[in-house]
Scaffold this active site. Structure first.
Site, PDB file in Angstrom:
ATOM      1  N   LYS A   1      -5.063  10.595   1.494  1.00  0.00           N
ATOM      2  CA  LYS A   1      -3.998  11.597   1.417  1.00  0.00           C
ATOM      3  C   LYS A   1      -4.042  12.369   0.088  1.00  0.00           C
ATOM      4  CE  LYS A   1      -0.832   9.263   4.647  1.00  0.00           C
ATOM      5  NZ  LYS A   1       0.578   8.818   4.862  1.00  0.00           N
TER       6      LYS A   1
ATOM      7  N   TYR B   1       1.073  14.786  13.294  1.00  0.00           N
ATOM      8  CA  TYR B   1       2.218  13.874  13.218  1.00  0.00           C
ATOM      9  C   TYR B   1       3.277  14.175  14.290  1.00  0.00           C
ATOM     10  CZ  TYR B   1       0.663  11.706   8.840  1.00  0.00           C
ATOM     11  OH  TYR B   1      -0.019  10.990   7.889  1.00  0.00           O
TER      12      TYR B   1
ATOM     13  N   PHE C   1      12.184  12.151   8.215  1.00  0.00           N
ATOM     14  CA  PHE C   1      11.213  12.382   7.142  1.00  0.00           C
ATOM     15  C   PHE C   1      10.104  13.363   7.533  1.00  0.00           C
ATOM     16  CE2 PHE C   1       9.949   8.450   9.399  1.00  0.00           C
ATOM     17  CZ  PHE C   1       8.653   8.783   9.794  1.00  0.00           C
TER      18      PHE C   1
ATOM     19  N   ARG D   1      -6.144  -1.262   8.917  1.00  0.00           N
ATOM     20  CA  ARG D   1      -4.699  -1.412   8.647  1.00  0.00           C
ATOM     21  C   ARG D   1      -4.470  -2.544   7.635  1.00  0.00           C
ATOM     22  NH1 ARG D   1      -1.115   2.587  10.405  1.00  0.00           N
ATOM     23  NH2 ARG D   1       0.506   1.001  10.367  1.00  0.00           N
TER      24      ARG D   1
ATOM     25  N   THR E   1       3.299   0.331   4.887  1.00  0.00           N
ATOM     26  CA  THR E   1       3.586   1.759   4.700  1.00  0.00           C
ATOM     27  C   THR E   1       4.233   2.026   3.343  1.00  0.00           C
ATOM     28  OG1 THR E   1       3.977   1.877   7.080  1.00  0.00           O
ATOM     29  CG2 THR E   1       4.735   3.746   5.770  1.00  0.00           C
TER      30      THR E   1
ATOM     31  N   ASN F   1       1.588   7.749  -0.091  1.00  0.00           N
ATOM     32  CA  ASN F   1       1.120   6.366   0.103  1.00  0.00           C
ATOM     33  C   ASN F   1      -0.389   6.263   0.350  1.00  0.00           C
ATOM     34  OD1 ASN F   1       1.154   7.234   2.734  1.00  0.00           O
ATOM     35  ND2 ASN F   1       2.465   5.601   3.509  1.00  0.00           N
TER      36      ASN F   1
ATOM     37  N   HIS G   1      -3.882   7.158   5.369  1.00  0.00           N
ATOM     38  CA  HIS G   1      -3.459   7.006   6.759  1.00  0.00           C
ATOM     39  C   HIS G   1      -4.529   6.207   7.482  1.00  0.00           C
ATOM     40  CE1 HIS G   1      -2.502   7.883  10.958  1.00  0.00           C
ATOM     41  NE2 HIS G   1      -3.799   8.118  11.103  1.00  0.00           N
TER      42      HIS G   1
ATOM     43  N   GLU H   1      -6.956  10.723  17.442  1.00  0.00           N
ATOM     44  CA  GLU H   1      -6.991  11.276  16.083  1.00  0.00           C
ATOM     45  C   GLU H   1      -8.417  11.684  15.687  1.00  0.00           C
ATOM     46  OE1 GLU H   1      -5.054   8.251  13.762  1.00  0.00           O
ATOM     47  OE2 GLU H   1      -3.105   8.670  14.678  1.00  0.00           O
TER      48      GLU H   1
HETATM   49  P1  RTP Z   1       0.214   6.438   8.481  1.00  0.00           P
HETATM   50  O1  RTP Z   1       0.562   6.921   9.876  1.00  0.00           O
HETATM   51  O2  RTP Z   1       0.281   7.536   7.431  1.00  0.00           O
HETATM   52  O3  RTP Z   1      -1.061   5.657   8.441  1.00  0.00           O
HETATM   53  O4  RTP Z   1       1.326   5.398   8.021  1.00  0.00           O
HETATM   54  P2  RTP Z   1       2.014   4.250   8.863  1.00  0.00           P
HETATM   55  O5  RTP Z   1       1.390   4.122  10.227  1.00  0.00           O
HETATM   56  O6  RTP Z   1       2.005   3.055   7.968  1.00  0.00           O
HETATM   57  O7  RTP Z   1       3.480   4.816   8.977  1.00  0.00           O
HETATM   58  P3  RTP Z   1       4.164   5.715  10.138  1.00  0.00           P
HETATM   59  O8  RTP Z   1       5.356   4.985  10.615  1.00  0.00           O
HETATM   60  O9  RTP Z   1       3.140   6.185  11.128  1.00  0.00           O
HETATM   61  O10 RTP Z   1       4.679   6.965   9.290  1.00  0.00           O
HETATM   62  C1  RTP Z   1       3.806   8.023   8.939  1.00  0.00           C
HETATM   63  C2  RTP Z   1       4.041   8.385   7.489  1.00  0.00           C
HETATM   64  O11 RTP Z   1       5.351   8.911   7.362  1.00  0.00           O
HETATM   65  C3  RTP Z   1       5.892   8.536   6.106  1.00  0.00           C
HETATM   66  N1  RTP Z   1       7.133   7.809   6.294  1.00  0.00           N
HETATM   67  N2  RTP Z   1       8.178   8.007   5.566  1.00  0.00           N
HETATM   68  N3  RTP Z   1      10.767   7.889   4.451  1.00  0.00           N
HETATM   69  C4  RTP Z   1      10.452   7.079   5.454  1.00  0.00           C
HETATM   70  O12 RTP Z   1      11.226   6.277   5.919  1.00  0.00           O
HETATM   71  C5  RTP Z   1       9.108   7.169   6.000  1.00  0.00           C
HETATM   72  N4  RTP Z   1       8.656   6.447   6.994  1.00  0.00           N
HETATM   73  C6  RTP Z   1       7.371   6.845   7.191  1.00  0.00           C
HETATM   74  C7  RTP Z   1       4.886   7.656   5.400  1.00  0.00           C
HETATM   75  O13 RTP Z   1       4.187   8.443   4.442  1.00  0.00           O
HETATM   76  C8  RTP Z   1       3.980   7.208   6.517  1.00  0.00           C
HETATM   77  O14 RTP Z   1       2.684   6.945   6.036  1.00  0.00           O
HETATM   78 MG    MG Z   2       1.209   5.788  11.513  1.00  0.00          MG
END
Ligand code: RTP
Ligand code: MG
Length: 142
Positions: A11, A51, A59, A87, A93, A114, A117, A128
């Site tokens: 990122k 997304y 968010f 992962r 996250t 963070n 991804h 993706e």
């Molecule tokens: P990613 O998709 O980026 O690999 O991350 P992830 O699966 O661990 O998390 P996901 O639930 O898919 O959320 C995508 C990205 O959104 C941001 N986020 N912010 N403020 C919040 O509560 C929140 N929750 C998620 C994070 O940057 C996350 O990587």
């Molecule tokens: Mg995700």
């Protein structure tokens, strides 16, 4: 064990910190092979499409603004159980909750910035990968 492919993004925060190579080393040291890679600056439209599953979440606007704030590296990783293996390398996250030795624990600053991804399932990995790469941009190495 199944050989899988997964999709990964370094990122904008991690690109700005100049740790692309350190993150790529985490993949390689874990036995994952980089079979496609490129640097891009995501447009608003491309980031919103990527997304789309989060578009109703509070968010979403911040996430898209962050992901378009600077260049990213996108890559396809190939290896045994690549989706889950990546992962595990990434960590939780929220970097405050990420386990020691994970990419997010070591390189991420916040839940928004963070560092990486990674696809969360085989079906999302396939979707993706196809969203960013054509077949002729991927070089199988297994
Ligand atoms: P990613 O998709 O980026 O690999 O991350 P992830 O699966 O661990 O998390 P996901 O639930 O898919 O959320 C995508 C990205 O959104 C941001 N986020 N912010 N403020 C919040 O509560 C929140 N929750 C998620 C994070 O940057 C996350 O990587
Ligand atoms: Mg995700």
């Amino acid at each position: 064990m199944a050989i899988e492919r997964t999709f990964s993004i370094v990122k904008p925060d991690a690109v700005a910190k100049n740790v692309i190579g350190k993150i790529y080393s985490r993949f390689e040291d874990a036995g994952l092979k980089i079979v496609a890679s490129k640097m891009l600056h995501l447009s608003q439209e491309k980031a919103e499409g990527f997304y789309a599953e989060h578009k109703e979440r509070p968010f979403f606007a911040d996430l898209v603004a962050f992901m378009t704030s600077g260049p990213v590296m996108v890559q396809v990783l190939e290896g045994e159980n690549a989706v889950l293996a990546n992962r595990e390398l990434m960590g939780a996250t929220n970097p405050k909750e990420a386990a020691e030795g994970t990419i997010r624990r070591d390189f991420a600053d916040s839940i928004d910035a963070n560092a990486v991804h990674g696809s969360d399932a085989l079906a999302s990995a396939e979707r993706e990968i196809a969203y960013f790469f054509s077949d002729d941009e991927i070089c199988p190495r297994s």
